[in-house]
Structures are given as C-alpha cells and as structure tokens.
Design a protein around this motif. Structure first.
Motif, short mmCIF file in Angstrom:
data_model
loop_
_atom_site.label_atom_id
_atom_site.label_comp_id
_atom_site.label_asym_id
_atom_site.label_seq_id
_atom_site.Cartn_x
_atom_site.Cartn_y
_atom_site.Cartn_z
N LEU A 147 0.76 -1.17 -0.03
CA LEU A 147 -0.02 0.12 -0.03
C LEU A 147 0.77 1.20 0.10
CD1 LEU A 147 -2.35 1.99 0.42
CD2 LEU A 147 -2.53 1.06 2.93
N LEU A 148 2.03 1.29 0.95
CA LEU A 148 2.75 2.42 0.90
C LEU A 148 3.50 2.78 -0.45
CD1 LEU A 148 3.93 2.32 4.64
CD2 LEU A 148 2.33 3.62 3.87
N ASP A 149 3.91 1.68 -0.78
CA ASP A 149 4.87 1.94 -2.12
C ASP A 149 3.84 2.23 -3.17
OD1 ASP A 149 6.89 0.80 -0.68
OD2 ASP A 149 6.94 -0.95 -1.61
N GLU A 150 2.57 1.93 -3.21
CA GLU A 150 1.50 1.81 -4.46
C GLU A 150 1.17 3.50 -4.45
OE1 GLU A 150 -2.18 -0.09 -6.46
OE2 GLU A 150 -0.82 -1.50 -5.17
N ALA A 151 0.75 3.90 -3.08
CA ALA A 151 0.03 5.12 -2.81
C ALA A 151 1.15 6.35 -3.14
CB ALA A 151 -0.67 5.51 -1.58
N ARG A 152 0.64 7.42 -3.50
CA ARG A 152 1.79 8.62 -3.72
C ARG A 152 1.46 9.77 -2.85
NH1 ARG A 152 0.33 6.97 -9.44
NH2 ARG A 152 2.56 6.32 -10.54
N VAL A 153 0.36 9.78 -2.13
CA VAL A 153 0.08 11.04 -1.30
C VAL A 153 -0.17 10.53 0.13
CG1 VAL A 153 -1.03 12.77 -0.80
CG2 VAL A 153 -0.70 12.42 -3.02
N ALA A 154 0.43 11.14 1.13
CA ALA A 154 -0.07 10.77 2.38
C ALA A 154 -0.57 11.97 3.20
CB ALA A 154 1.07 10.32 3.44
N HIS A 155 -1.57 11.69 4.14
CA HIS A 155 -2.36 12.86 4.67
C HIS A 155 -1.79 12.93 6.15
CE1 HIS A 155 -4.80 13.01 0.94
NE2 HIS A 155 -4.75 14.31 1.48
N VAL A 156 -1.03 14.18 6.50
CA VAL A 156 -0.54 14.14 7.66
C VAL A 156 -1.01 14.97 8.75
CG1 VAL A 156 1.74 14.63 8.78
CG2 VAL A 156 1.56 13.60 6.62
N ALA A 157 -1.46 14.42 9.88
CA ALA A 157 -2.33 15.42 10.76
C ALA A 157 -1.82 15.64 12.08
CB ALA A 157 -3.73 14.78 11.17
N PHE A 158 -1.78 16.80 12.54
CA PHE A 158 -1.05 17.26 13.68
C PHE A 158 -2.03 18.30 14.54
CE2 PHE A 158 0.26 19.66 10.49
CZ PHE A 158 0.34 21.24 10.84
N GLN A 207 11.71 20.09 16.97
CA GLN A 207 11.81 19.21 18.07
C GLN A 207 10.85 17.89 17.94
OE1 GLN A 207 13.60 20.34 20.73
NE2 GLN A 207 13.63 21.95 19.31
N GLY A 208 10.32 17.91 16.75
CA GLY A 208 9.38 16.67 16.57
C GLY A 208 8.04 17.03 16.74
N LEU A 209 7.12 16.18 16.21
CA LEU A 209 5.72 16.56 16.37
C LEU A 209 4.73 15.27 16.39
CD1 LEU A 209 4.14 19.17 16.12
CD2 LEU A 209 4.13 18.61 13.98
N GLU A 210 3.97 15.23 17.19
CA GLU A 210 2.99 13.91 17.40
C GLU A 210 2.14 14.16 15.94
OE1 GLU A 210 2.71 11.07 19.05
OE2 GLU A 210 4.39 11.76 20.27
N VAL A 211 2.09 12.99 15.29
CA VAL A 211 1.27 13.16 14.07
C VAL A 211 0.60 11.80 13.89
CG1 VAL A 211 2.86 14.23 12.86
CG2 VAL A 211 3.07 11.91 12.69
N SER A 212 -0.34 11.75 13.14
CA SER A 212 -0.97 10.88 12.64
C SER A 212 -1.23 10.87 10.94
CB SER A 212 -2.65 10.66 13.14
OG SER A 212 -3.28 9.54 12.56
N VAL A 213 -0.79 9.67 10.39
CA VAL A 213 -0.53 9.73 8.88
C VAL A 213 -1.47 8.83 8.15
CG1 VAL A 213 0.93 9.53 7.18
CG2 VAL A 213 1.80 10.26 9.34
N ALA A 214 -2.20 9.00 7.31
CA ALA A 214 -3.21 8.15 6.65
C ALA A 214 -2.76 8.01 5.32
CB ALA A 214 -4.62 8.70 6.69
N VAL A 215 -2.60 6.63 4.69
CA VAL A 215 -2.17 6.45 3.44
C VAL A 215 -3.60 5.43 2.90
CG1 VAL A 215 -0.76 5.45 1.68
CG2 VAL A 215 0.25 6.73 3.62
N THR A 216 -4.24 6.09 1.87
CA THR A 216 -5.38 5.55 1.60
C THR A 216 -5.53 5.06 -0.17
OG1 THR A 216 -6.55 6.79 3.12
CG2 THR A 216 -7.80 5.54 1.38
N LEU A 217 -5.73 4.05 -0.58
CA LEU A 217 -6.06 3.87 -2.15
C LEU A 217 -7.47 3.31 -1.95
CD1 LEU A 217 -2.67 1.76 -3.15
CD2 LEU A 217 -3.68 4.03 -3.85
N LEU A 218 -8.14 4.02 -2.96
CA LEU A 218 -9.55 3.40 -3.30
C LEU A 218 -9.36 2.63 -4.79
CD1 LEU A 218 -12.48 4.10 -2.87
CD2 LEU A 218 -12.34 6.00 -4.33
N ASP A 219 -9.79 1.46 -4.26
CA ASP A 219 -9.62 0.27 -5.08
C ASP A 219 -11.02 -0.08 -6.19
OD1 ASP A 219 -6.83 -0.29 -4.78
OD2 ASP A 219 -7.40 -1.60 -3.12
N GLY A 220 -12.08 0.46 -5.49
CA GLY A 220 -13.42 0.10 -6.31
C GLY A 220 -14.44 0.60 -5.73
N LEU A 221 -15.40 0.88 -6.40
CA LEU A 221 -16.88 1.25 -6.03
C LEU A 221 -17.68 -0.01 -5.90
CD1 LEU A 221 -17.40 4.55 -8.06
CD2 LEU A 221 -16.57 4.18 -5.81
#
Lengths: 210, 210
Positions: free
Chosen positions: B24-35, B71-85
C-alpha cells in the motif's frame, strides 16, 4: 481568510475561486478527516458529499469513535487530487501537480430529518445516478447511519498545474528529459456479483463511469 | 497493537500482514499528515517515501509551519488507496473497496547526514528510477530541504476487497445490477517541457509509468 487558512508556503498557488473548490470536491472520492483525541491527532479516510456550502462526512473506515460524538468535533478535512508528476532536471525541482483543499470547522451530526438528504448527497457523489436506481432507505437503515456535516466556510485551496520550473539561464543539463506525466483515475471492467443475472444490462450509474 | 490502533469498526477488515502495508505504501503517492496546532487539528497532504520501517515525509503543500518544528511533532498519517466502488442493491449496503493505513508516532527531522538518503527514498517512491537520471543534489539544495521521519511501529491497516454483501435470503430486488467497478490510477501522455528537445527519448523513469 483566517489565520488557519493563510498560506505560509507558496501562497501564489492559492486560489479563492469557489468553482475550483467545488470541482475538486466533486471529482475527489475520499476525504481525510483529522481530529484530536485525548490530545493526539487522528486522521481517517471518509466518504463525503456536498450540497452547496455543506460538506457531509460519512465514516467508511474505523470511524466509530469519531462518529459517536454527538456534540460535534473540531476537524480539519483535506481533499486532494494528484494530477501529475513533474519531472524536472534535478530531484530538487521535481514536483507534483495537484489540487488540494484544507478545511477547518466544527463537524456536527446531521439532524434526523436531514439525514436522507445527506446520504443521498454522499451516494450521488460517489455513484452519480445510483440513488434513483435502488430502493429507498428504510427507517431502520437511516437510524443506523451517522453523518456529520460542516460548512465550507474556512478553507484554503492550492493548485499546482504547470511544467517543471526552468529557464534558459538555469544551468541545468538539457540532455535530461523534463516534463509532466499526467495521472488520471479510471474505471476498470465492472464485475457483477454472484447473484446478479448475467443478462442484466449495466445500469446508467455504472456505464457513466466507463 | 495499541489503544490507538485497535479497530473499533469492522475489525475483520484489519490485517497485521506487513506485506500488505508495504505494498500500500509503495503504491500510494500521497500521505495525509495530521497534527495538533494550538489545540486544533490540521491535516495536510505530503509526499512520502519508505525505507524498511522508516517513513519519510516531505512537505509539498503548505507545510511550512509543520516542517519548521525542530523538536518533532506527534502526528497521525493516513495513506489510502481507493480500489473500487461497490454497487449494492441498496444505498445502505453500497460501499468502497480500499486499502488504508493509519499510523501514529512522533515525526522528527531527518538528521543532516541522512537527508540525501531520505530524499532519494521520496523521489524514487514517486518516480522510480529518476534519482540516477538526474544530477546529484547540491549541498545548498540539501540544506534547504526539510524531511521528517517516523517509524512504522504503531499502525493499523484495513482492507475491503469484496463484492457487495448479499445472500439469497436478503429480500433485495434482483432486477437491480450489483457488483464492483474497479478504479485504477493511470499515467497519461507525457508532456515535455518547452526547453526539452523533442528528439530526446523518454527516460526509463517515464516509460515505466506508461
């Protein structure tokens, strides 16, 4: 514009044109919704829909705790479309063409009497035309579904839609190919379910995606 | 598994298989990073790369304030691929096939001596083969680039890869087509930049995308 939507990096890529925002939201299929849980950030992918200035969020993955919030929740929502890879003559100048919206606001549960309208917006956003092909939702189904909404009031939109930065005096090596490879999302061959009669024609909601 | 990565909704869609995460990480091109900024959630799209258990984040849009954090930052990172409807026989049962990873951790700036390695990982992730086609980064370029990293230690992965839920006794209308429309991201026709010689052949990094 608020403190949160002022662009601090590459502000020239910002746009206030609501048509750009609406087209992006209509074309993208997944929103990434961030909120704070016990002081820590959490981001989840969600399905969404839009009606005018209202954004509807529908949890499709692991959103249980999120959607359980009856009081509303401060969220940030990102909707991103990657339109192309930008091949420059150096790794440093390589880039991506994209359209990106980042929203801020308080997401609140959609009122019971509005829920069917909201779910219609989400369904029609993902599968245009599908709502009228299938039976109406039952009261039980409506009760079992949680939808959040927030207004499209506090939003920043960025667009990069250009080739690699270059000029005749940049000293870069012209024997290296530079340009853009566009990216598109396309629908593949529909796969009917085991209980679907093979002689049944594809519905309009499916053929319109092909 | 931690409290944050325990799936509260549809836990049967969870997987611990690192191969699924890595693909999944290799195939997806964008990550969404929350802080969290001043108590409020913020989510931004970012480019990323991976080397083994290390995830590298590179701000491509509006990430100035974010990346400035030394100093670094607490994050949550989502990587999502939509494979079908997933077209079910009701709006309620309609769904999406997807692969989704949600990570938690402390993102810290990549050490100076590691930065080139991290940028290579990000570049090669987006444009495999490109790193060796272009000139090396200069010291000035390296100094001007901020990259964050976090370990892939606290992560939950969910996968839906199935047709619509249905069974012979579900009472749904079989005259409605049901099934899956797969979605793919494809590369379009490469567009060379104005200063690129039209006789120059497309490089391997481009042809491998077509």
């Amino acid at each position: 514009m608020t403190e949160r939507t002022r662009l601090t990096r590459k502000p020239e890529r910002g746009t206030d044109d609501p048509a750009v925002l609406h087209r992006l939201l209509d074309e993208a299929r997944v929103a990434h919704v961030a909120f704070v849980r016990r002081g820590c950030p959490v981001v989840l992918p969600m399905a969404f829909g839009r009606d005018g200035n209202r954004l509807f969020l529908h949890g499709s993955t692991g959103a249980g705790a999120f959607l359980a919030s009856g009081q509303g929740l401060e969220v940030s929502v990102a909707v991103t479309l990657l339109d192309g890879l930008v091949f420059a003559r150096s790794a440093f100048d390589s880039s991506m063409n994209y359209r990106s919206a980042v929203l801020f606001g308080r997401a609140v549960p959609v009122a019971a009497e509005d829920k069917e309208h909201a779910l219609r917006a989400v369904t029609e956003h993902l599968m245009p035309g599908r709502w009228d092909e299938v039976r109406p939702l039952t009261g039980k189904e409506l009760a079992a579904t949680a939808v959040l909404e927030l207004p499209l009031d506090e939003v920043s939109v960025k667009v990069r839609a250009a080739g690699p930065g270059e000029d005749r005096g940049d000293g870069e090596d012209r024997s290296v190919w530079a340009g853009v490879v566009p990216l598109h999302t396309v629908a593949g061959i529909p796969e009917r379910s085991p209980l679907t009669d093979p002689t049944l024609p594809l519905p309009r909601s499916v053929t319109s995606l092909l």
